[in-house]
Design a protein around this motif. Structure first.
Motif, mmCIF file in Angstrom:
data_model
loop_
_atom_site.group_PDB
_atom_site.id
_atom_site.type_symbol
_atom_site.label_atom_id
_atom_site.label_comp_id
_atom_site.label_asym_id
_atom_site.label_seq_id
_atom_site.Cartn_x
_atom_site.Cartn_y
_atom_site.Cartn_z
ATOM 1 N N THR A 4 0.590 -0.949 0.478
ATOM 2 C CA THR A 4 -0.248 0.145 0.161
ATOM 3 C C THR A 4 1.251 0.950 0.448
ATOM 4 O O THR A 4 2.358 1.063 0.571
ATOM 5 N N ASN A 8 -0.646 6.632 3.151
ATOM 6 C CA ASN A 8 -1.514 5.551 3.615
ATOM 7 C C ASN A 8 -1.358 5.158 5.508
ATOM 8 O O ASN A 8 -0.782 3.245 5.363
ATOM 9 N N CYS A 10 -4.041 4.449 7.134
ATOM 10 C CA CYS A 10 -5.474 3.976 7.614
ATOM 11 C C CYS A 10 -5.476 2.581 7.456
ATOM 12 O O CYS A 10 -6.194 1.479 8.213
ATOM 13 N N HIS A 170 -13.915 2.819 2.735
ATOM 14 C CA HIS A 170 -14.106 3.788 3.142
ATOM 15 C C HIS A 170 -12.828 4.372 4.521
ATOM 16 O O HIS A 170 -11.749 5.042 4.493
ATOM 17 N N SER A 171 -12.842 3.760 5.642
ATOM 18 C CA SER A 171 -12.270 3.700 6.662
ATOM 19 C C SER A 171 -10.668 3.844 6.508
ATOM 20 O O SER A 171 -9.900 3.609 7.208
ATOM 21 N N SER A 172 -10.426 3.007 5.200
ATOM 22 C CA SER A 172 -8.410 2.197 4.891
ATOM 23 C C SER A 172 -8.648 3.475 3.944
ATOM 24 O O SER A 172 -6.936 2.427 3.175
ATOM 25 N N ASP A 173 -8.764 4.066 3.778
ATOM 26 C CA ASP A 173 -8.636 5.306 1.967
ATOM 27 C C ASP A 173 -8.414 4.206 1.387
ATOM 28 O O ASP A 173 -7.639 4.721 0.761
ATOM 29 N N GLU A 176 -11.610 4.353 -3.520
ATOM 30 C CA GLU A 176 -11.550 5.637 -4.741
ATOM 31 C C GLU A 176 -11.485 4.309 -5.400
ATOM 32 O O GLU A 176 -11.613 4.239 -6.830
ATOM 33 N N LYS A 195 -20.792 8.819 -0.021
ATOM 34 C CA LYS A 195 -20.415 9.972 0.450
ATOM 35 C C LYS A 195 -22.071 9.865 1.337
ATOM 36 O O LYS A 195 -22.265 10.375 2.644
#
Length: 224
Positions: A4, A8, A10, A170-173, A176, A195
């Protein structure tokens, strides 16, 4: 790619949140009941419901830590401290070591990842690239369809594991990345719907249906 972004920070916390959610979905832990004194999700402690083994090493180790802890920890502490990183500002109640690496090795054993050495200028690093893209694509497609063709516009009508995956991505970014392969118009729809989902008030949504409280509590922890 098997690693990763260095920017990051997260992922580890996201995996720990996933462990709490998985244990809750399997009926092993629950949140402390709502009371007049402790109404907010993040004030309610994680309680042991059953210490029956799950068959998964990390999940069972987490259960043993929770059982051995004299005073149960609030969910925020559990989500942010299960991997035992020393940088964490919260009081460490649960100490699970090397969560990322151990999960990666388990996926290697299942044939989903492989192990390689990558050179990053000044050092070599062990990485775990995807060797079985089928499983990854299945998950990506599942999440894409959940906010496009199968969109229900109500989190309580969604499959609980799908809702958990969206919250954890989402929490781990990395959310997307899930939608990156979509055409621009579908990408915009997917991101906007997600969102709207993630902007919902976890306190309100957790009170609406049992069985998803831990998912909303983890989201509340990361939104804090």
């Amino acid at each position: 790619q098997g690693y990763t972004s260095f920017w990051n920070d997260c992922i580890s916390a996201g995996l720990r949140g996933g462990i709490l959610i998985e244990l809750a979905l399997r009926g092993r832990i629950r949140l402390e009941p709502l009371s007049l004194r402790k109404r907010r999700l993040l004030e309610r402690k994680v309680l042991l419901k059953s210490d029956a083994p799950t068959g998964d090493v990390l999940l069972d180790e987490t259960l043993r830590h929770i059982k051995a802890t004299a005073t149960a920890a609030p969910v925020l502490s559990g989500a942010h401290s299960s991997a035992g990183e020393t940088w964490n500002p919260f009081k460490l109640q649960y100490q699970l070591r090397n969560v990322r690496e151990r999960i990666a090795k388990a996926l290697v054993e299942k044939g989903i990842l492989t192990t390689e050495k990558q050179n990053f200028l000044l050092f070599d690093m062990t990485t775990h690239p995807v060797s079985n893209a089928t499983e990854k694509q299945r998950l990506v497609k599942k999440l894409q369809e959940s906010v496009l063709e199968r969109w229900v516009n109500d989190p309580h009508r969604m499959d609980r594991r799908t809702l958990a995956l969206l919250v954890l991505a989402h929490s781990s970014d990395v959310l997307e990345n899930v939608f990156a392969s979509l055409a621009d118009d579908k990408y915009d729809v997917a991101m906007n719907r997600t969102k709207d989902l993630l902007d919902m008030d976890p306190e309100v949504e957790a009170a609406k249906a049992k069985g998803t409280e831990m998912i909303w509590a983890v989201l509340a922890a990361f939104n804090k």
